[in-house]
Design a protein around this motif. Structure first.
Motif, PDB file in Angstrom:
ATOM      1  N   THR A 184      33.469  40.537  42.082  1.00 42.33           N
ATOM      2  CA  THR A 184      32.177  40.113  41.560  1.00 42.33           C
ATOM      3  C   THR A 184      31.852  38.740  42.128  1.00 42.33           C
ATOM      4  O   THR A 184      32.647  38.133  42.841  1.00 42.33           O
ATOM      5  N   TRP A 207      37.133  33.521  37.877  1.00 42.93           N
ATOM      6  CA  TRP A 207      36.740  34.868  37.449  1.00 42.93           C
ATOM      7  C   TRP A 207      36.113  35.533  38.673  1.00 42.93           C
ATOM      8  O   TRP A 207      34.950  35.319  38.975  1.00 42.93           O
ATOM      9  N   SER A 209      36.773  39.016  39.550  1.00 42.90           N
ATOM     10  CA  SER A 209      36.804  40.474  39.489  1.00 42.90           C
ATOM     11  C   SER A 209      36.356  40.934  38.114  1.00 42.90           C
ATOM     12  O   SER A 209      36.313  40.158  37.151  1.00 42.90           O
ATOM     13  N   SER A 210      36.059  42.217  38.036  1.00 42.13           N
ATOM     14  CA  SER A 210      35.746  42.827  36.757  1.00 42.13           C
ATOM     15  C   SER A 210      36.181  44.285  36.801  1.00 42.13           C
ATOM     16  O   SER A 210      36.569  44.807  37.848  1.00 42.13           O
ATOM     17  N   GLY A 221      33.060  46.468  32.478  1.00 46.12           N
ATOM     18  CA  GLY A 221      32.493  45.127  32.578  1.00 46.12           C
ATOM     19  C   GLY A 221      33.405  44.001  32.128  1.00 46.12           C
ATOM     20  O   GLY A 221      32.997  42.831  32.208  1.00 46.12           O
ATOM     21  N   ASN A 223      35.920  41.061  32.275  1.00 46.39           N
ATOM     22  CA  ASN A 223      36.146  40.099  33.346  1.00 46.39           C
ATOM     23  C   ASN A 223      37.640  39.906  33.591  1.00 46.39           C
ATOM     24  O   ASN A 223      38.447  39.953  32.656  1.00 46.39           O
ATOM     25  N   SER A 238      42.377  39.157  31.098  1.00 47.51           N
ATOM     26  CA  SER A 238      41.088  39.829  30.981  1.00 47.51           C
ATOM     27  C   SER A 238      40.404  39.326  29.723  1.00 47.51           C
ATOM     28  O   SER A 238      41.060  39.072  28.708  1.00 47.51           O
ATOM     29  N   ARG A 242      33.365  35.088  30.237  1.00 49.25           N
ATOM     30  CA  ARG A 242      33.865  34.215  31.298  1.00 49.25           C
ATOM     31  C   ARG A 242      33.936  32.786  30.794  1.00 49.25           C
ATOM     32  O   ARG A 242      33.058  31.965  31.050  1.00 49.25           O
TER      33      ARG A 242
END
Length: 256
Positions: A184, A207, A209-210, A221, A223, A238, A242
């Motif tokens: 992301t 942060w 990736s998701s 979705g 994070n 996770s 964020r």
């Protein structure tokens, strides 16, 4: 002290034991139930690791709640499996989000505000993965043939997905191949303190990736951020939000 962002501690069991030697009163913080569960373990090394990991869990939770460190033994943790309702799964404590993972002698504990579900996972790099690993863990778009270090990438994807599944409490009732880790837009985080030895999905404490999981709305979705740790391991956290991320040391947890 209470904090608004995410905090985590990654450490070796030997570090915890050294801290206990310097502060013998720490042993009294474990509950009778925790001591009893550790005593059921067959190997002495596992019993020691269990107690150390749960001591760190209590200290991180006490810090999150702004409680005096010596009152960490009074905290009441519950576990309720999302799938079967049994007394296991993600630890829960009132007014905080908390997550625990242990692999061998390495422990990772993360905490977040109660409105921000969190999950963490740490794993050691195996000498080989089990047969069928790719089919069980990897989504179609995650095949590793083009990677320069496919075993490392497999491990990083595994801990990312485990962290996400711990966030929602699903655990492995959802097959990891139903989740896809996607890159992301990078959101930088202010990691206050990290280890000099790092191993991460992104390498920046961001942060980056998701999770894509259209069949599971509460997982879709989430994070992902990497957790710096020694090269022999990979770790991830996770969260639904964020938030800024702060790395802790054991000394931070003993501030009274």
């Amino acid at each position: 002290m209470t904090v608004a962002g995410i905090e985590y501690l990654v450490c070796d069991i030997n570090e915890v034991r050294e801290t206990q030697s310097a502060h013998p009163w720490l042993a009294s913080l474990l509950s009778p139930a925790e001591v009893k569960r550790s005593d059921r373990l067959r190997h002495a090394s596992d019993r020691i690791a269990y107690r150390c990991a749960h001591l760190v869990l209590r200290l991180v939770a006490a810090r999150r709640l702004g409680a005096d460190v010596r009152s960490a033994g009074d905290l009441e943790f519950t576990r309720c499996c999302r799938s079967c309702g049994g007394p296991h799964g993600k630890p829960q404590v009132t007014d905080a989000e908390i997550s625990l993972s242990r692999s061998g002698t390495m422990v990772l504990v993360g905490s977040a505000p109660p409105s921000s579900p969190i999950g963490v996972d740490i794993e050691g790099l195996p000498s080989e993965v089990f047969p069928g690993f790719d089919d069980y863990v990897l989504a179609p778009g995650e095949r590793t043939s083009a990677c320069t270090n496919p075993d490392r990438r497999r491990l990083e994807l595994w801990v990312a997905k485990e962290a996400a599944l711990k966030t929602t409490g699903h655990g492995l009732s959802v097959e990891p191949n139903k989740l896809e880790v996607v890159q992301t837009e990078v959101v930088r985080t202010e990691v206050v303190r990290t280890s000099e030895e790092t191993s991460s999905l992104d390498g920046s404490g961001a942060w980056a990736s998701s999770i894509r999981a259209p069949d599971y709305p509460d997982i879709d979705g989430l994070n992902l951020a990497s957790v710096p740790c020694r090269p022999s391991h990979a770790a991830a956290l996770s969260c639904a939000d964020r938030l800024p991320v702060t790395a802790l040391t054991l000394s931070d947890l003993l501030i009274e």
